[in-house]
Design an enzyme around this catalytic site. Structure first.
Site, PDB file in Angstrom:
ATOM      1  N   GLY A   1       0.793  -1.232   0.000  1.00 14.92           N
ATOM      2  CA  GLY A   1       0.000   0.000   0.000  1.00 14.92           C
ATOM      3  C   GLY A   1       0.820   1.274   0.000  1.00 14.92           C
TER       4      GLY A   1
ATOM      5  CG  ASN B   1       2.009   3.143  -5.582  1.00 18.45           C
ATOM      6  OD1 ASN B   1       2.514   4.125  -6.124  1.00 18.45           O
ATOM      7  ND2 ASN B   1       2.594   1.950  -5.569  1.00 18.45           N
TER       8      ASN B   1
ATOM      9  CG  MET C   1      -0.713  -7.632  -6.917  1.00 21.30           C
ATOM     10  SD  MET C   1      -0.085  -6.538  -8.226  1.00 21.30           S
ATOM     11  CE  MET C   1       1.294  -7.528  -8.787  1.00 21.30           C
ATOM     12  CE  LYS C   2      -9.556 -11.985  -7.244  1.00 21.58           C
ATOM     13  NZ  LYS C   2      -9.300 -13.305  -7.789  1.00 21.58           N
TER      14      LYS C   2
ATOM     15  CG  LEU D   1     -11.978  -4.722 -11.076  1.00 23.47           C
ATOM     16  CD1 LEU D   1     -11.817  -5.226  -9.651  1.00 23.47           C
ATOM     17  CD2 LEU D   1     -11.628  -3.252 -11.157  1.00 23.47           C
TER      18      LEU D   1
ATOM     19  CG  ASN E   1      -3.616  -1.512 -13.197  1.00 25.07           C
ATOM     20  OD1 ASN E   1      -3.520  -1.743 -11.992  1.00 25.07           O
ATOM     21  ND2 ASN E   1      -2.880  -2.143 -14.095  1.00 25.07           N
TER      22      ASN E   1
ATOM     23  CG  HIS F   1       2.079  -2.450 -15.137  1.00 25.49           C
ATOM     24  ND1 HIS F   1       1.910  -3.642 -14.459  1.00 25.49           N
ATOM     25  CD2 HIS F   1       3.062  -2.679 -16.054  1.00 25.49           C
ATOM     26  CE1 HIS F   1       2.737  -4.544 -14.957  1.00 25.49           C
ATOM     27  NE2 HIS F   1       3.440  -3.988 -15.924  1.00 25.49           N
TER      28      HIS F   1
HETATM   29  C1  GAR Z   1       3.308  -1.352  -7.462  1.00 23.55           C
HETATM   30  O1  GAR Z   1       4.634  -1.380  -7.935  1.00 23.55           O
HETATM   31  C2  GAR Z   1       2.327  -1.460  -8.621  1.00 23.55           C
HETATM   32  O2  GAR Z   1       2.758  -0.803  -9.769  1.00 23.55           O
HETATM   33  C3  GAR Z   1       2.317  -2.967  -8.834  1.00 23.55           C
HETATM   34  O3  GAR Z   1       2.240  -3.473  -7.523  1.00 23.55           O
HETATM   35  C4  GAR Z   1       3.008  -2.618  -6.658  1.00 23.55           C
HETATM   36  C5  GAR Z   1       2.216  -2.320  -5.409  1.00 23.55           C
HETATM   37  O4  GAR Z   1       2.979  -1.603  -4.479  1.00 23.55           O
HETATM   38  N1  GAR Z   1       1.212  -3.375  -9.650  1.00 23.55           N
HETATM   39  C6  GAR Z   1       1.317  -4.279 -10.631  1.00 23.55           C
HETATM   40  O5  GAR Z   1       2.343  -4.919 -10.843  1.00 23.55           O
HETATM   41  C7  GAR Z   1       0.070  -4.490 -11.472  1.00 23.55           C
HETATM   42  N2  GAR Z   1       0.356  -5.343 -12.566  1.00 23.55           N
HETATM   43  P1  GAR Z   1       2.285  -0.949  -3.191  1.00 23.55           P
HETATM   44  O6  GAR Z   1       1.371  -2.017  -2.585  1.00 23.55           O
HETATM   45  O7  GAR Z   1       3.424  -0.615  -2.280  1.00 23.55           O
HETATM   46  O8  GAR Z   1       1.514   0.265  -3.645  1.00 23.55           O
END
Ligand code: GAR
Length: 193
Positions: free
Chosen positions: A12, A14, A94-95, A97, A111, A113
Site C-alpha cells: 500500500g 501507493n 494483483m487480481k 477485475l 490501474n 503498473h
Molecule cells: C506497485 O509497484 C504497482 O505498480 C504494482 O504493484 C506494486 C504495489 O505496491 N502493480 C502491478 O504490478 C500491477 N500489474 P504498493 O502495494 O506498495 O503500492
C-alpha cells in the site's frame, strides 16, 4: 473533488502516496474506502491509521455454488457503489477485475503498473525489465479493462536502467516514480473534469 475507492493487495505504498498528496493539498480528493483481497495487506493498516474505512474481501470466502469470481466481484461492486465513489484506483491490486465492477464505473477504473506498457505486463514487471537488459523501463497509469495491465494510457514516466544497477536500486526508483505519477495523474483528472 474526486471520491476514490482504492483496491490493494499488499504494502500500500501507493495508497500512502495518495493519502499524503491529499493531506498536502496537492490532490483534491477523498478516499471513501480501501478494499484488499488479502487480509494481511499492510495497506489496510495504512488506511485505518489515516481514518479511512478499510475492508478485506477474500475471494476464497465465496463458495463454488455461488460462482465465486462473480460473487466476489459483485461484493466489490456493492461496496464501491454504496460508498458512492466516482473513481476506482487499482494501486497494487494483483487480481483481474471483473465486468461487475468495470461496467459499474465505465472508463473510471484506473490501474498503476511498474513498466512502460505495453511492455512487461503482469505481476513481475520490474524483474522482467531488469532481466531483459533494456536501457529504460518506467511506470504507467492507465484506464483498466477486462485484461491484465491493458487499456488506454493516461500517463507514463520513464525510469532509466543504469549499467551498474541492482534490482533493488531499480525497484526503489520505480516505486519513487509511481509515488509521484499516480497522485499527479489523479490531480490532473480532477482538474480536467
Ligand atoms: C506497485 O509497484 C504497482 O505498480 C504494482 O504493484 C506494486 C504495489 O505496491 N502493480 C502491478 O504490478 C500491477 N500489474 P504498493 O502495494 O506498495 O503500492
Amino acid at each position: 473533488m474526486l471520491k476514490l475507492g482504492i483496491l490493494i493487495s499488499g504494502n500500500g505504498s501507493n495508497l500512502q502516496a495518495i493519502i499524503d498528496a491529499i493531506a498536502a493539498g496537492d490532490l483534491d480528493a477523498r478516499i471513501e474506502v480501501v478494499i484488499s483481497n488479502k487480509p494481511n495487506a499492510y495497506g489496510l493498516e495504512r488506511a485505518r491509521a489515516a481514518g479511512i474505512r478499510a475492508v478485506c474481501i477474500k475471494p476464497s470466502s465465496f463458495t463454488v455454488a455461488e460462482e465465486p469470481t462473480h460473487s466476489y466481484n459483485e461484493a466489490l461492486r456493492r461496496i464501491l457503489v454504496d460508498a458512492d465513489v466516482d473513481w476506482v484506483v487499482m494501486a497494487g491490486y494483483m487480481k483481474l477485475l471483473g465486468p461487475e465492477v468495470l461496467n459499474a464505473f465505465p472508463n473510471h477504473v484506473i490501474n498503476l503498473h511498474p513498466a512502460l506498457l505495453p511492455k512487461f505486463p503482469g505481476a513481475h514487471a520490474i524483474e522482467e525489465a531488469f532481466a531483459a537488459g533494456v536501457p529504460t523501463t518506467g511506470v504507467t497509469v492507465h484506464i483498466a479493462n477486462e485484461r491484465f495491465d491493458d487499456g488506454p494510457i493516461l500517463a507514463q514516466t520513464e525510469v532509466p536502467i543504469n549499467p551498474d544497477d541492482t534490482l533493488e536500486a531499480l525497484e526503489a526508483r520505480i516505486h519513487a516514480a509511481e509515488h509521484q505519477l499516480l497522485p499527479q495523474t489523479l490531480a490532473e483528472l480532477c482538474s480536467t473534469r
